[in-house]
Design a protein around this motif. Structure first.
Motif, PDB file in Angstrom:
ATOM      1  N   ARG A 239       0.832  -1.207   0.000  1.00 58.36           N
ATOM      2  CA  ARG A 239       0.000   0.000   0.000  1.00 58.36           C
ATOM      3  C   ARG A 239       0.864   1.254   0.000  1.00 58.36           C
ATOM      4  N   PRO A 240       0.400   2.289  -0.684  1.00 57.43           N
ATOM      5  CA  PRO A 240       1.179   3.537  -0.738  1.00 57.43           C
ATOM      6  C   PRO A 240       1.130   4.268   0.602  1.00 57.43           C
ATOM      7  N   LYS A 241       2.167   5.058   0.869  1.00 57.29           N
ATOM      8  CA  LYS A 241       2.183   5.820   2.120  1.00 57.29           C
ATOM      9  C   LYS A 241       1.078   6.865   2.129  1.00 57.29           C
ATOM     10  N   ASN A 242       0.865   7.468   0.972  1.00 61.14           N
ATOM     11  CA  ASN A 242      -0.194   8.460   0.827  1.00 61.14           C
ATOM     12  C   ASN A 242      -1.063   8.059  -0.355  1.00 61.14           C
ATOM     13  N   GLY A 243      -2.330   7.881  -0.110  1.00 62.68           N
ATOM     14  CA  GLY A 243      -3.223   7.485  -1.191  1.00 62.68           C
ATOM     15  C   GLY A 243      -3.935   6.193  -0.873  1.00 62.68           C
ATOM     16  N   LEU A 244      -5.004   5.936  -1.607  1.00 58.86           N
ATOM     17  CA  LEU A 244      -5.845   4.770  -1.367  1.00 58.86           C
ATOM     18  C   LEU A 244      -5.318   3.568  -2.140  1.00 58.86           C
ATOM     19  N   LEU A 245      -5.850   2.387  -1.782  1.00 57.34           N
ATOM     20  CA  LEU A 245      -5.348   1.148  -2.365  1.00 57.34           C
ATOM     21  C   LEU A 245      -6.351   0.488  -3.294  1.00 57.34           C
ATOM     22  N   TYR A 246      -7.635   0.522  -2.924  1.00 58.75           N
ATOM     23  CA  TYR A 246      -8.670  -0.102  -3.749  1.00 58.75           C
ATOM     24  C   TYR A 246     -10.026   0.492  -3.402  1.00 58.75           C
ATOM     25  N   THR A 247     -11.072   0.002  -4.052  1.00 61.90           N
ATOM     26  CA  THR A 247     -12.418   0.545  -3.847  1.00 61.90           C
ATOM     27  C   THR A 247     -13.112  -0.132  -2.676  1.00 61.90           C
TER      28      THR A 247
END
Length: 290
Positions: A239-247
């Motif tokens: 997973r990114p440090k900043n930002g979403l991963l999926y819906t």
């Protein structure tokens, strides 16, 4: 005049950026955002101002994100007529826009223009746009033929260098996702194994499609709970440090397949919080936006 131009550019860029955030906004909202971005860019032309290079670039990327092929083509042509230097990123944006809208011939025509008019060799993202167009119309043969053309270009040394190294995996991700959508886990995983064998970047998109392929298998002897758990753990770790991963819909698939206790245990193990992974998109708001 400079202050006015700056304000216009901010509006163009804000709405264009929002149109690209597929994990944060509904598709109907994102289409509205790119419409607003194009509108403010048009207002600039009416006021005898021109969108900045950054605004034009984001506008094209926004059109690509929502499959607005006509908008991407129009603003690209405007950029040419205005004497702008348009390169690989801009051509790829137009190809991707046609791909997202299922415009196979349009995507192929722009790929040819990239070579003939732009003097640029198509890169993996360029071919991925054509493969996506075939995927949208359900033409698996066309997808495989385009992937074969990419591999031939790579063997001949005529494959363009991707702007983002992660783009090297993108054509294979599009193909694997098409198999995953119909629950064909064996073919989807075979494609992704090829990515690993070629030592291409293992992006979060690769991991997400791998997990989705297992999640789409109907409950029964063919479903592999261990692979689902392994795939979910690998995705959480990427997973990114900043930002979403999926819906939120994808998250619901994971919860149902793993069970609430195991799901929460994995999040705790990797110190992940649900609010960092996804946002609940207000589906009821779709009617209002439409």
């Amino acid at each position: 005049a400079e202050e006015l131009e700056e304000e216009f550019n901010k509006l163009v860029q804000v709405f264009a950026q929002r149109s690209r955030q597929e994990l944060k906004w509904l598709s109907v909202q994102r289409r509205e955002f790119i419409r607003r971005s194009k509108r403010w860019a048009t207002e600039m032309l009416i006021a005898n101002l021109e969108p900045s290079p950054a605004s034009l670039r984001l506008l094209l990327l926004g059109c690509a994100a929502v499959g607005d092929d006509s908008g991407a083509a129009w603003w690209f042509e405007w950029g040419l007529s205005a004497g702008r230097q348009l390169g690989r990123l801009e051509y790829n944006a137009v190809i991707t826009a046609h791909g997202g809208d299922g415009r196979v011939q349009g995507a192929k025509d722009w790929l040819d223009r990239m070579k003939e008019e732009g003097g640029l060799e198509p890169d993996p993202r360029s071919y991925a746009g054509v493969i996506e167009a075939y995927e949208q119309v359900g033409n698996r043969v066309g997808m495989l033929q385009t992937l074969s053309q990419l591999q031939e270009a790579e063997a001949d040394g005529t494959l363009g260098e991707p702007i983002d190294p992660g783009d090297a995996s993108l054509p294979y991700v599009v193909l694997a996702r098409s198999y995953a959508k119909v629950g064909d886990v064996n073919r989807a995983i075979a494609v992704l194994k090829y990515v690993k064998q070629k030592e291409l970047p293992i992006t979060k998109e690769v991991l997400r499609v791998r997990l989705e392929a297992h999640l789409r298998v109907p409950r029964g002897p063919r479903r592999n709970p261990e692979e689902i758990q392994r795939g979910f753990e690998d995705l959480i770790q990427a997973r990114p440090k900043n930002g979403l991963l999926y819906t939120d819909k994808f998250d619901m698939l994971c919860r149902k397949s793993l069970g609430q206790k195991r799901y929460q245990g994995i999040l705790k193990k990797y110190n992940a919080k649900t609010e960092d992974l996804f946002v609940r998109l207000p589906s009821s708001a779709a009617l209002v936006w439409r």
